[in-house]
Design an enzyme around this catalytic site. Structure first.
Site, PDB file in Angstrom:
ATOM      1  CD1 TRP A 324     -14.549   0.223 -29.459  1.00 30.84           C
ATOM      2  CD2 TRP A 324     -16.119   1.804 -29.452  1.00 30.84           C
ATOM      3  NE1 TRP A 324     -13.916   1.438 -29.587  1.00 30.84           N
ATOM      4  CE2 TRP A 324     -14.861   2.428 -29.587  1.00 30.84           C
ATOM      5  CE3 TRP A 324     -17.264   2.601 -29.422  1.00 30.84           C
ATOM      6  CZ2 TRP A 324     -14.717   3.807 -29.702  1.00 30.84           C
ATOM      7  CZ3 TRP A 324     -17.121   3.986 -29.526  1.00 30.84           C
ATOM      8  CH2 TRP A 324     -15.858   4.566 -29.667  1.00 30.84           C
ATOM      9  CG  HIS A 325     -20.807   2.832 -28.350  1.00 35.59           C
ATOM     10  ND1 HIS A 325     -20.729   2.172 -29.556  1.00 35.59           N
ATOM     11  CD2 HIS A 325     -20.797   4.159 -28.647  1.00 35.59           C
ATOM     12  CE1 HIS A 325     -20.692   3.061 -30.541  1.00 35.59           C
ATOM     13  NE2 HIS A 325     -20.729   4.267 -30.021  1.00 35.59           N
ATOM     14  N   GLY A 326     -19.808   0.426 -24.491  1.00 33.64           N
ATOM     15  CA  GLY A 326     -19.909   0.295 -23.043  1.00 33.64           C
ATOM     16  C   GLY A 326     -20.050  -1.140 -22.592  1.00 33.64           C
ATOM     17  CG  PHE A 490     -18.444   5.527 -24.885  1.00 33.26           C
ATOM     18  CD1 PHE A 490     -19.060   4.801 -23.876  1.00 33.26           C
ATOM     19  CD2 PHE A 490     -19.194   6.462 -25.584  1.00 33.26           C
ATOM     20  CE1 PHE A 490     -20.398   4.992 -23.580  1.00 33.26           C
ATOM     21  CE2 PHE A 490     -20.527   6.663 -25.293  1.00 33.26           C
ATOM     22  CZ  PHE A 490     -21.120   5.923 -24.293  1.00 33.26           C
TER      23      PHE A 490
END
Length: 490
Positions: A324-326, A490
């Protein structure tokens, strides 16, 4: 539009004044919030307003339709429409190139070179945040935990609410949406506390985070030029950079909401004093960790299907959190590190409790807090290496350098820890970090807002003015270090 920009310094006072002029007219007020929110987001790139509008309309009508249907299969089909649209946008814009690169790399392992190029895709700011926010609405309706709204303006304002649109907190419809049905009267104390929280957030962002970025960027963008001690300084500073950057954004967002009468959820709670990684995730990015708990961990079975399934569920959640973050292997590894440590914590809980009891580490005293706090901070910093590094090879070089290039004597050489800093800048950030810890400790013990309200007018306004002066004197401005908020990516 950035909170720490001149554009926003002009934008917000205008919105604030207009808001309180029309605050008693609910429809007009929500229209104003919607227009302000779309202006705020469109200032970056107006073309991506289309994505927010489509997500809003799809979820609004899916929610209404789903509520009228009792057939479980049809309800699932409608939920699938919401998931397909929202996650479809997210996957396309955020992960398409990652999947293409992974596909090419998998063939490279077998000696095959594919002539496949990535696409020229711009990642819309905040798409991960508002996607999760609007999904909570349709999922809760599917679960029959929430009734849909019939007010398209209020719902649109909820999805696009500009204080927390691009980097959270990720609000639940059950908490934030009803606030768009209430009228508010101007409350001087609430507005004042909101402005103070905004100022504190700007202090964390501009005085600490942006100044730390000077050194962190220098080291992490030129890993071949540094050794173990330089890596350690940069990693520790990044821990404070990302905390002050993200919690600073959350403070500004919560403060903005408060000046308009809205209550946004707390997103950080002094995470670096945590005595376990489990506690850390109860204190860090609370809105995301609770979202994953309610909409992924529990649906996977949570801790109700045996210990091995619990461990697997924890690991899955944190790998997904990393993704989800990257869209990079470094983020996946970062998530996996946290997932593995949490599995170990959960699996050894009884053993650790007995062991700590025998050697006296179970006592609730300062030395034990310091001992466990240091261990957890070290683990978190180790994970931050993968989070911050520009590539997997860079992260492995830095981790290797912690051990192979480490020279204790270098820690006391100014040229080692002042690279990228002037001596005075190093002093400023050191003092600012100490001030931050002192303030957070004082706030938890005494509640700084109540404390200030009990002081004389001269003392209060001297304190407010001192924060503004500190931001103006020591905040980073200009071409040297134009810094967006980290979580915008993000």
């Amino acid at each position: 539009m950035l909170f720490n920009s001149l554009d926003f310094a002009i934008f917000f006072p205008i919105v604030f004044a207009l808001y309180w002029l029309v605050a008693r007219n609910l429809t007009l007020r929500n229209v104003l919030i919607l227009v302000a929110s779309y202006t705020f987001y469109g200032w970056w790139d107006w073309r991506f307003l289309f994505l927010i509008a489509v997500s809003t309309l799809v979820d609004f009508y899916v929610g209404k339709k789903m509520h009228k249907i009792e057939n479980k299969k049809k309800r699932k089909q409608l939920l699938f429409v919401s998931l397909l649209v929202n996650l479809g946008f997210l996957v396309y814009f955020k992960y398409t190139n990652f999947f293409i690169e992974s596909f090419v790399d998998s063939f490279r392992l077998f000696g095959k070179e594919l002539e496949v190029s990535t696409l020229n895709i711009i990642l819309p700011v905040g798409i991960s945040f508002y996607t999760f926010q609007t999904l909570s609405y349709t999922i809760d309706i599917y679960r029959k935990q929430l009734k849909p709204t019939n007010d398209i303006i209020a719902f649109s304002a909820f999805v696009s609410f500009f204080p927390q649109l691009v980097a959270g907190p990720i609000e639940r419809a059950s908490h934030l949406l009803p606030q768009f049905y209430k009228t508010y009267t101007f409350n001087y104390k609430l507005v004042k506390s909101g402005l103070l929280l905004m100022a504190f957030g700007l202090f964390k962002k501009m005085v600490i985070a942006d100044r730390a970025a000077l050194y962190v960027n220098q080291v992490y963008n030129n890993v071949d030029d540094y050794g173990g001690v330089g890596y350690i300084y940069a990693t520790v500073l990044f821990a404070f950079q990302i905390y002050c950057d993200f919690s600073g954004y959350s403070d500004i967002a919560i403060g903005l909401g408060r000046t308009m009468g809205f209550d946004l959820m707390k997103n950080f709670d002094s995470p670096y004093i945590s005595k376990s990684l489990t506690e850390f995730w109860r204190r860090w990015h609370i809105s995301l960790s609770t979202w994953f708990r309610d909409y992924l961990y529990i649906p996977l079975g949570g801790s109700k299907k045996g210990k091995y399934r619990t461990y697997a569920n924890l690991f899955i959640v944190f790998v997904v959190s990393g993704l989800w973050h990257g869209a990079a292997m470094t983020f996946i590894i970062w998530g996996a590190i946290h997932g593995i440590i949490l599995m170990i914590e959960k699996g050894t809980f009884t053993f650790r409790k007995r062991l700590f009891n025998k050697i006296g580490l179970d006592k609730n005293n300062f030395s034990n807090h310091l001992f466990f706090g240091f261990i957890i901070f070290t683990i978190v910093c180790f994970g931050w290496v993968f989070f911050r590094a520009n590539s997997l090879s860079d992260s492995l070089q830095i981790v290797s350098g912690f051990f192979s290039d480490f020279n204790l004597g270098d820690m006391f050489k100014k040229e080692t820890y002042l690279i990228g800093f002037k001596p005075n800048e190093f002093k400023v950030i050191t003092i600012a970090i100490l001030m931050l810890f002192a303030f957070e400790y004082f706030h938890k013990k005494h509640n700084s807002i109540k404390f200030l309200n009990n002081q004389s007018t001269l003392f209060r306004w001297s304190f407010y003015l001192s924060i503004v002066i500190l931001i103006m004197l020591f905040g980073i401005y200009g071409d040297r270090n134009i810094q967006e908020f980290i979580y915008f990516q993000f």
